[in-house]
Design an enzyme around this catalytic site. Structure first.
Site: not given
Length: 343
Positions: A27, A30-34, A56, A74, A188
């Site tokens: 996804g 920064g969503i919170g998957k880890s 990761e 970046y 988040r």
């Protein structure tokens, strides 16, 4: 059972075949998957079997070479905005960094595919082994490059070049696309403060849309034999559509999926087509490759608006609907070795 080094001669795993669920959690960043994956590992300590998490590959990206890949990609965009790099040069450097992101995923996928790619099995019990892998190669070779293309950081040609290296998935792959409402997503992101990472709203919207388009791509292929079905009637992917995808999150997880909702639609471009509007053969092969990779991947969506424990429980519950394969017991030590090296 406790997670950690996989037991090679443990009495719990003495049969010749070990039933295994292979989960890729993915996804937008920064969503919170880890965090969800880590909480599931902890929750599974009180259940039969073993659960292992491949995080990761931050060490590979940030410390193994002379350049920090996360900060570098970046920094290229910052230099472009300041006029230190032309848009063309920045696009080429961005593609280079994106290939660097992909390298560890490709290495791990190649290693695990020789171990976990056996035939599917039917097992109503809790799996002997659950493998949770933080991102599929689709992330760095398809989803992130397309998002970078939408925001103007990469060319469509570079996207196709990366997609051409996408590996085929062995039987039994399960991909979980994590989702979150935009307000909580931004909250988040602001809270995690990863060095070198930036909150680029256009990129975030692009990623959120791309991942939903991936979900629609799989849905479309479950009801159609090929991306070629309806290609002649598909409209050219316009600059207007491209701009919409970076301004807000517009693609939702609806029940119906048409060709125009899929990742394939992005490649209905004049520069990729012949005079009849047909995709040039070499580019068509790339889309065929994406289609073949998705063939052995079940795709699920998981909303992460709950607490970490709630999200982990929801992820664990998805296993009952996931494909399962077996690992030869004699190969279990290879999983352990891969986990140690990848960390």
């Amino acid at each position: 059972m406790a997670s950690g080094t996989i037991p090679v001669q443990n009495e719990e795993i003495i049969k010749s075949q070990v039933n295994t669920v292979r989960i890729y959690i993915d996804g937008a960043y920064g969503i919170g998957k880890s965090l969800t994956a880590k909480y599931l590992v902890r929750a599974d300590e009180n259940r039969p079997g073993y659960t292992y998490y491949f995080p990761e590959p931050m060490l590979y990206w940030r410390s193994l070479f002379e350049t920090d890949v996360v900060g570098g990609i970046y920094a290229v965009q910052d230099r472009k905005r300041r006029g230190e790099l032309s848009a063309e040069d920045a696009a080429y450097i961005t593609a280079h960094y994106q290939a660097r992101f992909a390298a560890p995923y490709l290495l791990l996928h190649s290693r695990l595919s020789t171990i976990t790619g056996y035939q599917k099995v039917v097992c109503e019990e809790h799996p002997d082994v659950t493998l949770i892998i933080d991102r599929h190669p689709l992330a760095s070779l398809v989803c992130f490059p397309l998002a970078r293309y939408f925001v103007g950081d990469m060319t469509l040609g570079s996207v196709l070049s990366l997609m051409a290296t996408l590996p085929r998935e062995p039987p039994g792959g399960n991909l979980v696309v994590t989702t979150l409402n935009i307000e909580e997503h931004l909250k988040r992101l602001r809270g995690r403060s990863r060095t070198g990472e930036q909150i680029d709203m256009k990129l975030i919207h692009a990623l959120r849309n791309v991942y939903m388009m991936l979900v629609h791509t799989k849905k479309f292929l479950t009801k159609n034999t090929s991306w070629r079905d309806g290609w002649g009637k598909l409209k050219i992917f316009s600059h207007y559509e491209r701009n919409r995808l970076v301004e807000t999150t517009i693609v939702s997880d609806s029940t119906e999926s048409d060709l125009c909702d899929t990742l394939f639609s992005v490649f209905k471009a004049r520069e990729l087509s012949d005079q009849n509007g047909d995709l040039l053969d070499m580019h068509a092969w790339v889309l065929d490759g994406l289609m073949e990779t998705l063939q052995n991947l079940q795709i699920f969506t998981l909303n992460l608006e709950g607490t970490p424990d709630e999200c982990a429980a929801a992820l664990g519950a998805l296993r009952q609907d996931m494909d399962m394969t077996f690992i030869a017991a004699c190969d279990m030590h290879r999983i352990s070795e891969a986990l140690t090296i990848y960390h």
